[in-house]
Scaffold this motif. Structure first.
Motif, PDB file in Angstrom:
ATOM      1  N   GLY A   1      28.013  36.357  35.075  1.00 26.44           N
ATOM      2  CA  GLY A   1      27.525  35.977  33.750  1.00 26.44           C
ATOM      3  C   GLY A   1      28.453  36.468  32.650  1.00 26.44           C
ATOM      4  O   GLY A   1      29.584  36.882  32.913  1.00 26.44           O
ATOM      5  N   GLU A   2      27.954  36.431  31.438  1.00 23.69           N
ATOM      6  CA  GLU A   2      28.782  36.792  30.278  1.00 23.69           C
ATOM      7  C   GLU A   2      28.993  38.313  30.215  1.00 23.69           C
ATOM      8  O   GLU A   2      28.127  39.076  30.599  1.00 23.69           O
ATOM      9  CB  GLU A   2      28.110  36.341  28.976  1.00 23.69           C
ATOM     10  CG  GLU A   2      27.452  34.974  29.020  1.00 23.69           C
ATOM     11  CD  GLU A   2      28.386  33.836  29.372  1.00 23.69           C
ATOM     12  OE1 GLU A   2      29.507  33.817  28.853  1.00 23.69           O
ATOM     13  OE2 GLU A   2      27.994  32.980  30.191  1.00 23.69           O
ATOM     14  N   GLY A   3      30.154  38.719  29.699  1.00 26.55           N
ATOM     15  CA  GLY A   3      30.386  40.134  29.386  1.00 26.55           C
ATOM     16  C   GLY A   3      30.593  41.055  30.583  1.00 26.55           C
ATOM     17  O   GLY A   3      30.526  42.265  30.457  1.00 26.55           O
ATOM     18  N   GLY A   4      30.891  40.476  31.742  1.00 31.66           N
ATOM     19  CA  GLY A   4      31.081  41.290  32.946  1.00 31.66           C
ATOM     20  C   GLY A   4      32.496  41.842  33.077  1.00 31.66           C
ATOM     21  O   GLY A   4      32.792  42.584  34.006  1.00 31.66           O
ATOM     22  N   GLY A   5      33.374  41.432  32.167  1.00 27.14           N
ATOM     23  CA  GLY A   5      34.743  41.970  32.160  1.00 27.14           C
ATOM     24  C   GLY A   5      35.698  41.268  33.120  1.00 27.14           C
ATOM     25  O   GLY A   5      36.759  41.803  33.431  1.00 27.14           O
ATOM     26  N   LYS A   6      35.366  40.051  33.534  1.00 32.57           N
ATOM     27  CA  LYS A   6      36.229  39.345  34.495  1.00 32.57           C
ATOM     28  C   LYS A   6      37.662  39.210  33.989  1.00 32.57           C
ATOM     29  O   LYS A   6      38.608  39.447  34.730  1.00 32.57           O
ATOM     30  CB  LYS A   6      35.697  37.919  34.766  1.00 32.57           C
ATOM     31  CG  LYS A   6      34.421  37.859  35.552  1.00 32.57           C
ATOM     32  CD  LYS A   6      34.079  36.428  35.963  1.00 32.57           C
ATOM     33  CE  LYS A   6      33.976  35.469  34.804  1.00 32.57           C
ATOM     34  NZ  LYS A   6      33.031  35.856  33.751  1.00 32.57           N
ATOM     35  N   THR A   7      37.774  38.837  32.719  1.00 38.18           N
ATOM     36  CA  THR A   7      39.095  38.533  32.178  1.00 38.18           C
ATOM     37  C   THR A   7      39.990  39.782  32.148  1.00 38.18           C
ATOM     38  O   THR A   7      41.157  39.730  32.554  1.00 38.18           O
ATOM     39  CB  THR A   7      38.940  37.910  30.772  1.00 38.18           C
ATOM     40  OG1 THR A   7      37.921  36.903  30.877  1.00 38.18           O
ATOM     41  CG2 THR A   7      40.215  37.278  30.279  1.00 38.18           C
ATOM     42  N   THR A   8      39.431  40.911  31.716  1.00 39.91           N
ATOM     43  CA  THR A   8      40.180  42.169  31.689  1.00 39.91           C
ATOM     44  C   THR A   8      40.557  42.588  33.101  1.00 39.91           C
ATOM     45  O   THR A   8      41.693  43.004  33.377  1.00 39.91           O
ATOM     46  CB  THR A   8      39.279  43.295  31.096  1.00 39.91           C
ATOM     47  OG1 THR A   8      38.690  42.804  29.908  1.00 39.91           O
ATOM     48  CG2 THR A   8      40.052  44.567  30.838  1.00 39.91           C
ATOM     49  N   GLN A   9      39.614  42.472  34.007  1.00 40.02           N
ATOM     50  CA  GLN A   9      39.852  42.928  35.384  1.00 40.02           C
ATOM     51  C   GLN A   9      40.910  42.085  36.086  1.00 40.02           C
ATOM     52  O   GLN A   9      41.699  42.602  36.877  1.00 40.02           O
ATOM     53  CB  GLN A   9      38.537  42.901  36.187  1.00 40.02           C
ATOM     54  CG  GLN A   9      37.508  43.909  35.718  1.00 40.02           C
ATOM     55  CD  GLN A   9      37.963  45.367  35.893  1.00 40.02           C
ATOM     56  OE1 GLN A   9      38.939  45.654  36.585  1.00 40.02           O
ATOM     57  NE2 GLN A   9      37.263  46.277  35.252  1.00 40.02           N
ATOM     58  N   ILE A  10      40.938  40.800  35.776  1.00 39.18           N
ATOM     59  CA  ILE A  10      41.910  39.914  36.436  1.00 39.18           C
ATOM     60  C   ILE A  10      43.337  40.321  36.058  1.00 39.18           C
ATOM     61  O   ILE A  10      44.239  40.322  36.894  1.00 39.18           O
ATOM     62  CB  ILE A  10      41.619  38.436  36.085  1.00 39.18           C
ATOM     63  CG1 ILE A  10      40.506  37.945  37.005  1.00 39.18           C
ATOM     64  CG2 ILE A  10      42.857  37.562  36.223  1.00 39.18           C
ATOM     65  CD1 ILE A  10      40.176  36.494  36.900  1.00 39.18           C
ATOM     66  N   VAL A  11      43.546  40.701  34.808  1.00 37.58           N
ATOM     67  CA  VAL A  11      44.884  41.119  34.363  1.00 37.58           C
ATOM     68  C   VAL A  11      45.307  42.361  35.155  1.00 37.58           C
ATOM     69  O   VAL A  11      46.440  42.461  35.641  1.00 37.58           O
ATOM     70  CB  VAL A  11      44.879  41.414  32.842  1.00 37.58           C
ATOM     71  CG1 VAL A  11      46.218  41.977  32.402  1.00 37.58           C
ATOM     72  CG2 VAL A  11      44.543  40.155  32.057  1.00 37.58           C
TER      73      VAL A  11
END
Ligand code: TYD
Length: 213
Positions: free
Chosen positions: A16-26
């Protein structure tokens, strides 16, 4: 190794939203680069010039009048383009492809929560991805209220973030249901309510396991 292409490896991050996927992928990409791996990182909807244009239409907060059927098809259109242009050729070339959302987002958001049904969405997913499934899927799970709070603090709300709390509770429940009903072993649930560093460490451990590093 990806079952559809017999080469490469497709890893998706979902939640869902705000789980930090984008930061973690980097962070995950950086760690894999350091291991000398050939990694491609993509997001859905988006990731190609055409798919990013579709993203603008489907997520714009101006488009609150979008029909749900149009929403279903726009996500699929963006997916068909990115698979054809980047995902499938990269897998064929033996690369590790990491995606910030893919087919399971449509199963959860449009299939289970909007009510189009899993079967209908999976048929469209098969068409868009040419029958490609992720080799591993990590669900970054956290209570919807924490995710929404994080998202509001970041100040970047798109059309789907602006749905009511009830919608986001249903999204979390649907993801957990989907992961629990999995019979292939590709899903792993990660507690994303922890600190960034703890989530990063958990993700790295699981990534090494699935890639056999
Ligand atoms: P994005 O800003 O990428 O979200 P997040 O940071 O939460 O991953 O926006 C993608 C939004 O689109 C998100 O609300 C989930 C939604 N979505 C669907 O509803 N169906 C889909 O098939 C995909 C790929 C995304």
């Amino acid at each position: 190794m990806n079952e559809s292409t017999n080469k490469g490896f497709l890893l998706t991050l979902e939640g869902g939203e705000g789980g930090g996927k984008t930061t973690q992928i980097v962070r995950l990409k950086d760690r894999l680069f350091k291991e000398g791996k050939d990694v491609v990182v993509l997001r859905e909807p988006g990731g190609t010039v055409i798919s990013e244009q579709i993203r603008d239409v489907v997520l714009s907060s101006k488009n609150i009048g979008i029909a749900f059927t149009a929403e279903v098809l726009l996500f699929q259109a963006a997916r068909a383009q990115i698979y054809r242009e980047i995902v499938l050729p990269s897998l064929e070339a033996g690369k590790i492809v990491i995606m910030d959302r893919s087919r399971d987002s449509s199963v959860v958001y449009q299939g289970m929560v909007r009510g189009f049904g899993k079967d209908m969405i999976e048929k469209l997913n098969d068409l868009s991805t040419r029958d490609t499934y992720p080799d591993a899927t990590f669900l970054l799970d956290l209570p919807a209220e924490i995710g929404l709070q994080r998202r509001q603090e970041s100040g970047k709300l798109d059309r789907l973030d602006m749905e009511g709390n009830e919608f986001h509770f249903k999204i979390r429940k649907a993801y957990l249901e989907l992961a629990e009903s999995d019979t292939t072993g590709r899903w792993q649930v990660i507690d994303a309510s922890k600190s960034l560093e703890e989530v990063e460490a958990a993700l790295w451990k699981k990534t090494k396991q699935v890639l056999g590093l």
